[in-house]
Design a protein around this motif. Structure first.
Motif, PDB file in Angstrom:
ATOM      1  N   PHE A   1       0.828  -1.202   0.000  1.00 29.93           N
ATOM      2  CA  PHE A   1       0.000   0.000   0.000  1.00 29.93           C
ATOM      3  C   PHE A   1       0.863   1.253   0.000  1.00 29.93           C
ATOM      4  CE2 PHE A   1      -2.185   3.316   2.476  1.00 29.93           C
ATOM      5  CZ  PHE A   1      -3.280   3.528   1.658  1.00 29.93           C
ATOM      6  N   LEU A   2       1.873   1.295   0.857  1.00 33.95           N
ATOM      7  CA  LEU A   2       2.729   2.480   0.939  1.00 33.95           C
ATOM      8  C   LEU A   2       3.572   2.677  -0.317  1.00 33.95           C
ATOM      9  CD1 LEU A   2       4.023   2.498   4.609  1.00 33.95           C
ATOM     10  CD2 LEU A   2       2.351   4.012   3.565  1.00 33.95           C
ATOM     11  N   SER A   3       3.958   1.594  -0.959  1.00 37.16           N
ATOM     12  CA  SER A   3       4.791   1.720  -2.150  1.00 37.16           C
ATOM     13  C   SER A   3       4.038   2.368  -3.305  1.00 37.16           C
ATOM     14  CB  SER A   3       5.335   0.364  -2.564  1.00 37.16           C
ATOM     15  OG  SER A   3       4.287  -0.463  -2.990  1.00 37.16           O
ATOM     16  N   GLN A   4       2.717   2.397  -3.257  1.00 38.89           N
ATOM     17  CA  GLN A   4       1.921   2.996  -4.318  1.00 38.89           C
ATOM     18  C   GLN A   4       1.506   4.431  -4.023  1.00 38.89           C
ATOM     19  OE1 GLN A   4      -1.418   0.564  -5.152  1.00 38.89           O
ATOM     20  NE2 GLN A   4      -0.208  -1.255  -5.503  1.00 38.89           N
ATOM     21  N   GLN A   5       1.823   4.927  -2.845  1.00 39.14           N
ATOM     22  CA  GLN A   5       1.367   6.261  -2.449  1.00 39.14           C
ATOM     23  C   GLN A   5       2.283   7.348  -2.989  1.00 39.14           C
ATOM     24  OE1 GLN A   5      -1.626   6.614  -0.787  1.00 39.14           O
ATOM     25  NE2 GLN A   5      -1.650   4.431  -1.214  1.00 39.14           N
ATOM     26  N   SER A   6       1.714   8.522  -3.210  1.00 41.27           N
ATOM     27  CA  SER A   6       2.498   9.678  -3.632  1.00 41.27           C
ATOM     28  C   SER A   6       3.238  10.253  -2.427  1.00 41.27           C
ATOM     29  CB  SER A   6       1.576  10.746  -4.231  1.00 41.27           C
ATOM     30  OG  SER A   6       0.715  11.252  -3.227  1.00 41.27           O
ATOM     31  N   VAL A   7       4.151  11.174  -2.693  1.00 36.89           N
ATOM     32  CA  VAL A   7       4.919  11.781  -1.611  1.00 36.89           C
ATOM     33  C   VAL A   7       3.997  12.594  -0.700  1.00 36.89           C
ATOM     34  CG1 VAL A   7       6.759  13.432  -1.077  1.00 36.89           C
ATOM     35  CG2 VAL A   7       7.044  11.809  -2.941  1.00 36.89           C
ATOM     36  N   ALA A   8       3.016  13.280  -1.287  1.00 39.02           N
ATOM     37  CA  ALA A   8       2.077  14.058  -0.474  1.00 39.02           C
ATOM     38  C   ALA A   8       1.282  13.153   0.469  1.00 39.02           C
ATOM     39  CB  ALA A   8       1.129  14.841  -1.376  1.00 39.02           C
ATOM     40  N   GLU A   9       0.870  12.006  -0.033  1.00 38.91           N
ATOM     41  CA  GLU A   9       0.123  11.077   0.821  1.00 38.91           C
ATOM     42  C   GLU A   9       1.026  10.468   1.890  1.00 38.91           C
ATOM     43  OE1 GLU A   9      -3.336   9.375   2.159  1.00 38.91           O
ATOM     44  OE2 GLU A   9      -3.096  10.898   0.627  1.00 38.91           O
ATOM     45  N   LEU A  10       2.275  10.193   1.550  1.00 35.16           N
ATOM     46  CA  LEU A  10       3.214   9.691   2.553  1.00 35.16           C
ATOM     47  C   LEU A  10       3.457  10.736   3.637  1.00 35.16           C
ATOM     48  CD1 LEU A  10       5.841   7.825   0.348  1.00 35.16           C
ATOM     49  CD2 LEU A  10       4.131   6.827   1.850  1.00 35.16           C
ATOM     50  N   GLU A  11       3.452  12.014   3.260  1.00 39.61           N
ATOM     51  CA  GLU A  11       3.587  13.063   4.279  1.00 39.61           C
ATOM     52  C   GLU A  11       2.393  13.077   5.214  1.00 39.61           C
ATOM     53  OE1 GLU A  11       4.208  16.677   2.144  1.00 39.61           O
ATOM     54  OE2 GLU A  11       6.307  16.205   1.705  1.00 39.61           O
ATOM     55  N   ARG A  12       1.203  12.831   4.690  1.00 38.70           N
ATOM     56  CA  ARG A  12       0.017  12.754   5.557  1.00 38.70           C
ATOM     57  C   ARG A  12       0.115  11.565   6.513  1.00 38.70           C
ATOM     58  NH1 ARG A  12      -3.075  13.761   0.544  1.00 38.70           N
ATOM     59  NH2 ARG A  12      -3.164  16.008   0.367  1.00 38.70           N
ATOM     60  N   TRP A  13       0.654  10.440   6.030  1.00 40.46           N
ATOM     61  CA  TRP A  13       0.845   9.292   6.920  1.00 40.46           C
ATOM     62  C   TRP A  13       1.884   9.618   7.991  1.00 40.46           C
ATOM     63  CZ3 TRP A  13      -2.105   5.349   7.854  1.00 40.46           C
ATOM     64  CH2 TRP A  13      -3.035   4.955   6.901  1.00 40.46           C
ATOM     65  N   ARG A  14       2.959  10.311   7.614  1.00 41.29           N
ATOM     66  CA  ARG A  14       3.957  10.707   8.599  1.00 41.29           C
ATOM     67  C   ARG A  14       3.333  11.580   9.679  1.00 41.29           C
ATOM     68  NH1 ARG A  14       7.447  15.037   6.468  1.00 41.29           N
ATOM     69  NH2 ARG A  14       5.542  16.111   6.974  1.00 41.29           N
ATOM     70  N   ASP A  15       2.511  12.554   9.268  1.00 40.06           N
ATOM     71  CA  ASP A  15       1.845  13.419  10.233  1.00 40.06           C
ATOM     72  C   ASP A  15       0.891  12.632  11.123  1.00 40.06           C
ATOM     73  OD1 ASP A  15       3.249  15.476   9.081  1.00 40.06           O
ATOM     74  OD2 ASP A  15       1.553  16.169   7.852  1.00 40.06           O
ATOM     75  N   ALA A  16       0.242  11.625  10.553  1.00 42.67           N
ATOM     76  CA  ALA A  16      -0.670  10.801  11.348  1.00 42.67           C
ATOM     77  C   ALA A  16       0.090  10.017  12.411  1.00 42.67           C
ATOM     78  CB  ALA A  16      -1.446   9.847  10.442  1.00 42.67           C
ATOM     79  N   PHE A  17       1.263   9.481  12.043  1.00 36.11           N
ATOM     80  CA  PHE A  17       2.072   8.768  13.035  1.00 36.11           C
ATOM     81  C   PHE A  17       2.571   9.707  14.115  1.00 36.11           C
ATOM     82  CE2 PHE A  17       2.931   5.250   9.891  1.00 36.11           C
ATOM     83  CZ  PHE A  17       2.316   4.287  10.651  1.00 36.11           C
ATOM     84  N   ALA A  18       2.924  10.917  13.739  1.00 30.44           N
ATOM     85  CA  ALA A  18       3.452  11.867  14.718  1.00 30.44           C
ATOM     86  C   ALA A  18       2.368  12.365  15.663  1.00 30.44           C
ATOM     87  CB  ALA A  18       4.095  13.046  13.993  1.00 30.44           C
ATOM     88  N   ALA A  19       1.139  12.513  15.174  1.00 31.24           N
ATOM     89  CA  ALA A  19       0.080  13.112  15.982  1.00 31.24           C
ATOM     90  C   ALA A  19      -0.713  12.113  16.804  1.00 31.24           C
ATOM     91  CB  ALA A  19      -0.878  13.885  15.077  1.00 31.24           C
ATOM     92  N   THR A  20      -0.738  10.870  16.406  1.00 29.97           N
ATOM     93  CA  THR A  20      -1.552   9.879  17.103  1.00 29.97           C
ATOM     94  C   THR A  20      -0.773   9.291  18.264  1.00 29.97           C
ATOM     95  OG1 THR A  20      -2.618   9.316  15.023  1.00 29.97           O
ATOM     96  CG2 THR A  20      -2.908   7.791  16.834  1.00 29.97           C
ATOM     97  N   ALA A  21      -1.210   9.612  19.447  1.00 31.30           N
ATOM     98  CA  ALA A  21      -0.584   9.018  20.626  1.00 31.30           C
ATOM     99  C   ALA A  21      -1.195   7.642  20.846  1.00 31.30           C
ATOM    100  CB  ALA A  21      -0.823   9.894  21.847  1.00 31.30           C
ATOM    101  N   TRP A  22      -0.382   6.705  21.267  1.00 32.24           N
ATOM    102  CA  TRP A  22      -0.885   5.362  21.512  1.00 32.24           C
ATOM    103  C   TRP A  22      -0.241   4.810  22.763  1.00 32.24           C
ATOM    104  CZ3 TRP A  22       2.385   1.044  20.833  1.00 32.24           C
ATOM    105  CH2 TRP A  22       3.628   1.342  20.297  1.00 32.24           C
ATOM    106  N   ARG A  23      -1.001   4.007  23.436  1.00 32.27           N
ATOM    107  CA  ARG A  23      -0.480   3.420  24.667  1.00 32.27           C
ATOM    108  C   ARG A  23       0.239   2.113  24.325  1.00 32.27           C
ATOM    109  NH1 ARG A  23      -5.775   2.090  24.270  1.00 32.27           N
ATOM    110  NH2 ARG A  23      -6.329  -0.031  24.781  1.00 32.27           N
ATOM    111  N   ALA A  24       1.250   1.821  25.099  1.00 39.19           N
ATOM    112  CA  ALA A  24       2.012   0.587  24.867  1.00 39.19           C
ATOM    113  C   ALA A  24       1.272  -0.568  25.521  1.00 39.19           C
ATOM    114  CB  ALA A  24       3.403   0.722  25.446  1.00 39.19           C
ATOM    115  N   SER A  25       0.614  -1.329  24.724  1.00 38.46           N
ATOM    116  CA  SER A  25      -0.070  -2.513  25.234  1.00 38.46           C
ATOM    117  C   SER A  25      -0.027  -3.583  24.155  1.00 38.46           C
ATOM    118  CB  SER A  25      -1.524  -2.184  25.609  1.00 38.46           C
ATOM    119  OG  SER A  25      -2.271  -1.937  24.458  1.00 38.46           O
TER     120      SER A  25
END
Length: 146
Positions: A97-121
């Motif tokens: 899925f990621l290999s088919q994404q554009s750079v702009a979409e990959l930047e949105r995924w990067r922002d999603a990883f940075a903004a989404t807090a998750w608990r370690a479980s």
């Protein structure tokens, strides 16, 4: 839990991306000659919708109960996640899925990883595995976050 709102709300896995992400379908089964050996039941739910639901949760940070109806049943999505994390299928689909994404979409995924807090479980171990794939293979294609 508060669900983050994006200016570009994520709609799911597009139909033209799916053939490269999905594994090849198995050959169709022959229908048994004897009616007693035929099994009925509900047809299998669409894997594309389940994968889209998993990615929605990963990107938006919502819970399964807040899953939009366009992704199907939350129970189906959770079951597929459990099934796919037992083997390499989820990581394979994520890489494809990621290999088919554009750079702009990959930047949105990067922002999603940075903004989404998750608990370690242990219930979110799958998120850690997907984030590891992201960091090791695809984060270099995107410019660093400001």
């Amino acid at each position: 839990m508060h669900i983050r709102r994006h200016p570009h709300e994520w709609k799911g896995v597009e139909s033209w991306f799916w053939p490269a992400v999905a594994r090849p379908p198995p050959p169709p089964r022959k229908k048994p000659f004897l009616k007693a050996r035929r099994t009925g039941g509900r047809p299998r739910a669409d894997d594309r919708l389940a994968f889209g639901a998993i990615l929605w949760r990963l990107r938006c940070g919502g819970t399964w109960t807040r899953l939009p109806k366009r992704f199907g049943s939350e129970v189906t999505a959770r079951r597929r996640l459990e099934l796919w994390t037992r083997g390499p299928r989820l990581q394979y689909a994520w890489r494809a899925f990621l290999s088919q994404q554009s750079v702009a979409e990959l930047e949105r995924w990067r922002d999603a990883f940075a903004a989404t807090a998750w608990r370690a479980s242990t219930t979110l171990l799958w998120r850690y595995e997907l984030e590891t794939v992201w960091c090791s293979e695809f984060a270099a294609r995107v410019a660093p976050a400001p």
